[in-house]
Design an enzyme around this catalytic site. Structure first.
Site, PDB file in Angstrom:
ATOM      1  N   TYR A 156       0.848  -1.207   0.000  1.00  0.00           N
ATOM      2  CA  TYR A 156       0.000   0.000   0.000  1.00  0.00           C
ATOM      3  C   TYR A 156       0.881   1.254   0.000  1.00  0.00           C
ATOM      4  O   TYR A 156       0.672   2.180  -0.790  1.00  0.00           O
ATOM      5  CB  TYR A 156      -0.910  -0.040   1.233  1.00  0.00           C
ATOM      6  CG  TYR A 156      -1.894   1.095   1.324  1.00  0.00           C
ATOM      7  CD1 TYR A 156      -3.065   1.085   0.568  1.00  0.00           C
ATOM      8  CD2 TYR A 156      -1.677   2.180   2.168  1.00  0.00           C
ATOM      9  CE1 TYR A 156      -3.988   2.133   0.649  1.00  0.00           C
ATOM     10  CE2 TYR A 156      -2.581   3.221   2.264  1.00  0.00           C
ATOM     11  CZ  TYR A 156      -3.733   3.192   1.506  1.00  0.00           C
ATOM     12  OH  TYR A 156      -4.637   4.230   1.589  1.00  0.00           O
ATOM     13  N   LYS A 160       1.202   4.176  -2.867  1.00  0.00           N
ATOM     14  CA  LYS A 160       0.857   5.571  -2.553  1.00  0.00           C
ATOM     15  C   LYS A 160       2.060   6.502  -2.726  1.00  0.00           C
ATOM     16  O   LYS A 160       1.895   7.681  -3.068  1.00  0.00           O
ATOM     17  CB  LYS A 160       0.297   5.664  -1.134  1.00  0.00           C
ATOM     18  CG  LYS A 160      -1.049   4.939  -0.971  1.00  0.00           C
ATOM     19  CD  LYS A 160      -2.118   5.535  -1.848  1.00  0.00           C
ATOM     20  CE  LYS A 160      -3.459   4.853  -1.730  1.00  0.00           C
ATOM     21  NZ  LYS A 160      -4.472   5.445  -2.614  1.00  0.00           N
TER      22      LYS A 160
HETATM   23  P1  NAP Z   1     -13.225   2.603   0.877  1.00  0.00           P
HETATM   24  O1  NAP Z   1     -14.164   3.146   1.880  1.00  0.00           O
HETATM   25  O2  NAP Z   1     -12.710   1.220   1.009  1.00  0.00           O
HETATM   26  O3  NAP Z   1     -13.877   2.825  -0.584  1.00  0.00           O
HETATM   27  C1  NAP Z   1     -13.156   2.437  -1.709  1.00  0.00           C
HETATM   28  C2  NAP Z   1     -13.884   2.877  -2.952  1.00  0.00           C
HETATM   29  O4  NAP Z   1     -13.076   2.545  -4.096  1.00  0.00           O
HETATM   30  C3  NAP Z   1     -15.224   2.171  -3.148  1.00  0.00           C
HETATM   31  O5  NAP Z   1     -16.111   3.061  -3.762  1.00  0.00           O
HETATM   32  C4  NAP Z   1     -14.853   1.029  -4.099  1.00  0.00           C
HETATM   33  O6  NAP Z   1     -15.947   0.594  -4.920  1.00  0.00           O
HETATM   34  C5  NAP Z   1     -13.823   1.719  -4.967  1.00  0.00           C
HETATM   35  N1  NAP Z   1     -12.905   0.796  -5.644  1.00  0.00           N
HETATM   36  C6  NAP Z   1     -12.046  -0.076  -5.091  1.00  0.00           C
HETATM   37  N2  NAP Z   1     -11.338  -0.706  -6.048  1.00  0.00           N
HETATM   38  C7  NAP Z   1     -11.797  -0.224  -7.232  1.00  0.00           C
HETATM   39  C8  NAP Z   1     -11.494  -0.470  -8.592  1.00  0.00           C
HETATM   40  N3  NAP Z   1     -10.549  -1.371  -8.947  1.00  0.00           N
HETATM   41  N4  NAP Z   1     -12.166   0.198  -9.545  1.00  0.00           N
HETATM   42  C9  NAP Z   1     -13.118   1.114  -9.222  1.00  0.00           C
HETATM   43  N5  NAP Z   1     -13.456   1.393  -7.958  1.00  0.00           N
HETATM   44  C10 NAP Z   1     -12.799   0.731  -6.973  1.00  0.00           C
HETATM   45  O7  NAP Z   1     -11.879   3.520   0.807  1.00  0.00           O
HETATM   46  P2  NAP Z   1     -11.622   4.996   1.362  1.00  0.00           P
HETATM   47  O8  NAP Z   1     -11.131   4.895   2.743  1.00  0.00           O
HETATM   48  O9  NAP Z   1     -12.758   5.872   1.032  1.00  0.00           O
HETATM   49  O10 NAP Z   1     -10.342   5.407   0.474  1.00  0.00           O
HETATM   50  C11 NAP Z   1     -10.464   6.167  -0.721  1.00  0.00           C
HETATM   51  C12 NAP Z   1      -9.061   6.503  -1.198  1.00  0.00           C
HETATM   52  O11 NAP Z   1      -8.366   7.238  -0.189  1.00  0.00           O
HETATM   53  C13 NAP Z   1      -8.199   5.271  -1.482  1.00  0.00           C
HETATM   54  O12 NAP Z   1      -7.350   5.520  -2.578  1.00  0.00           O
HETATM   55  C14 NAP Z   1      -7.395   5.130  -0.219  1.00  0.00           C
HETATM   56  O13 NAP Z   1      -6.205   4.432  -0.430  1.00  0.00           O
HETATM   57  C15 NAP Z   1      -7.164   6.581   0.137  1.00  0.00           C
HETATM   58  N6  NAP Z   1      -6.850   6.791   1.546  1.00  0.00           N
HETATM   59  C16 NAP Z   1      -7.713   6.370   2.517  1.00  0.00           C
HETATM   60  C17 NAP Z   1      -7.367   6.571   3.849  1.00  0.00           C
HETATM   61  C18 NAP Z   1      -8.253   6.145   4.996  1.00  0.00           C
HETATM   62  O14 NAP Z   1      -7.784   6.241   6.152  1.00  0.00           O
HETATM   63  N7  NAP Z   1      -9.467   5.718   4.767  1.00  0.00           N
HETATM   64  C19 NAP Z   1      -6.147   7.194   4.171  1.00  0.00           C
HETATM   65  C20 NAP Z   1      -5.316   7.599   3.151  1.00  0.00           C
HETATM   66  C21 NAP Z   1      -5.666   7.408   1.844  1.00  0.00           C
HETATM   67  P3  NAP Z   1     -16.976  -0.583  -4.407  1.00  0.00           P
HETATM   68  O15 NAP Z   1     -17.793   0.031  -3.304  1.00  0.00           O
HETATM   69  O16 NAP Z   1     -17.787  -0.894  -5.619  1.00  0.00           O
HETATM   70  O17 NAP Z   1     -16.101  -1.690  -3.923  1.00  0.00           O
END
Ligand code: NAP
Length: 248
Positions: A156, A160
């Site tokens: 991961y 990133k």
């Molecule tokens: P999440 O709640 O797990 O949601 C992930 C989203 O991405 C869902 O809408 C999922 O669709 C979609 N997705 C996953 N794989 C995909 C693919 N191959 N093609 C199209 N859509 C896909 O994640 P989140 O926490 O909101 O994170 C969003 C972004 O922020 C990510 O890039 C993550 O790495 C980054 N981020 C998150 C955090 C954190 O603490 N949460 C921190 C730093 C960075 P489905 O619902 O259809 O599965």
């Protein structure tokens, strides 16, 4: 004041979490919103309805961000349906956390494809209409983990960190065309992705966060709004941390 009136935004992975909050924030500020999801059909439909109720044009597309051909098709479909793409948020992402000795080649590839190749896939498509329009804002979701590293998250973190290198390079390639490319590095945000941290004794994470709490998806959406809007018209090639002070 609405900051994104008459603009069209494409947000990947907006059926849940940060992507959903960004789609809603952009629509509240007047943007038409195209968004993608992978499998959450019902949630995507519900979001489409919520966005439309805000008075903008909205449409969800089932599209795998890690698939190059699907990304090409997506950009073509959005251009056909919306006429333009002014803002692209590469948000879709996954984590498959494991200590290196247990991390399988399949898990490594899965994370790289969904998190890093996805950013290449769609950025390569959206810069074409943006170059023609001589404007655009691309926002890539990196992570504090891509800046600092984290044990158990090598794949991961590598994906990133790769997004940061990509963001800075493309910002330099296309800055002269008035297309801005920036990354957001969130800390721990309260979404499905981080629920396991809380369930597994989240308190120790709070010790690492000066602000002593997880962030809310809406707090990341606010940063995305700034980067999407003309409020950041001279900001490109930057990584903006939104991490409750973790990156100090
Ligand atoms: P999440 O709640 O797990 O949601 C992930 C989203 O991405 C869902 O809408 C999922 O669709 C979609 N997705 C996953 N794989 C995909 C693919 N191959 N093609 C199209 N859509 C896909 O994640 P989140 O926490 O909101 O994170 C969003 C972004 O922020 C990510 O890039 C993550 O790495 C980054 N981020 C998150 C955090 C954190 O603490 N949460 C921190 C730093 C960075 P489905 O619902 O259809 O599965």
């Amino acid at each position: 004041m609405k900051l994104l009136q008459n603009k069209t935004a494409l947000v990947t992975g907006a059926s849940r979490g940060i992507g959903e909050a960004i789609a809603l924030k952009f629509a509240e500020h007047g943007a038409n919103v195209a968004f993608t999801y992978l499998s959450s059909e019902e949630r995507a439909k519900a979001l489409e309805d919520k966005l439309t109720a805000l008075g903008v044009k909205a449409r969800g597309y089932k599209s795998d961000a890690g698939d190059y051909a699907a990304s090409e098709q997506l950009a073509n479909d959005v251009l056909k349906d919306f006429g333009t793409i002014d803002i692209c948020v590469n948000n879709a992402g996954i984590s498959r956390d494991n200590l290196l000795l247990r991390l399988t080649p399949e898990q490594w590839d899965e994370v790289m494809q969904a998190n890093l190749k996805s950013v290449y896939n769609l950025t390569r498509q959206v810069i074409k209409p943006m170059m023609k329009a001589r404007k655009g804002s691309i926002i890539n979701l990196s992570s504090i983990v891509g800046v600092k590293g984290n044990p158990g998250q090598s794949s991961y973190a590598a994906s990133k960190a790769g997004i940061i290198g990509f963001t800075k390079s493309i910002a330099q390639e296309i800055g002269s065309r008035n297309i801005r490319v920036n990354a957001i590095a969130p800390g721990f945000i309260d979404t499905d992705m981080t629920h396991y941290l809380k369930d597994g004794g989240g308190e120790k994470w709070f010790e690492k966060i000066p602000m002593q709490r997880f962030g809310k998806p809406e707090e990341i959406a606010d940063v995305a709004l700034f980067l999407a809007s003309d409020m950041s018209s001279y900001v490109t090639g930057q990584v903006i941390s939104a991490c409750g002070g973790m990156n100090t």
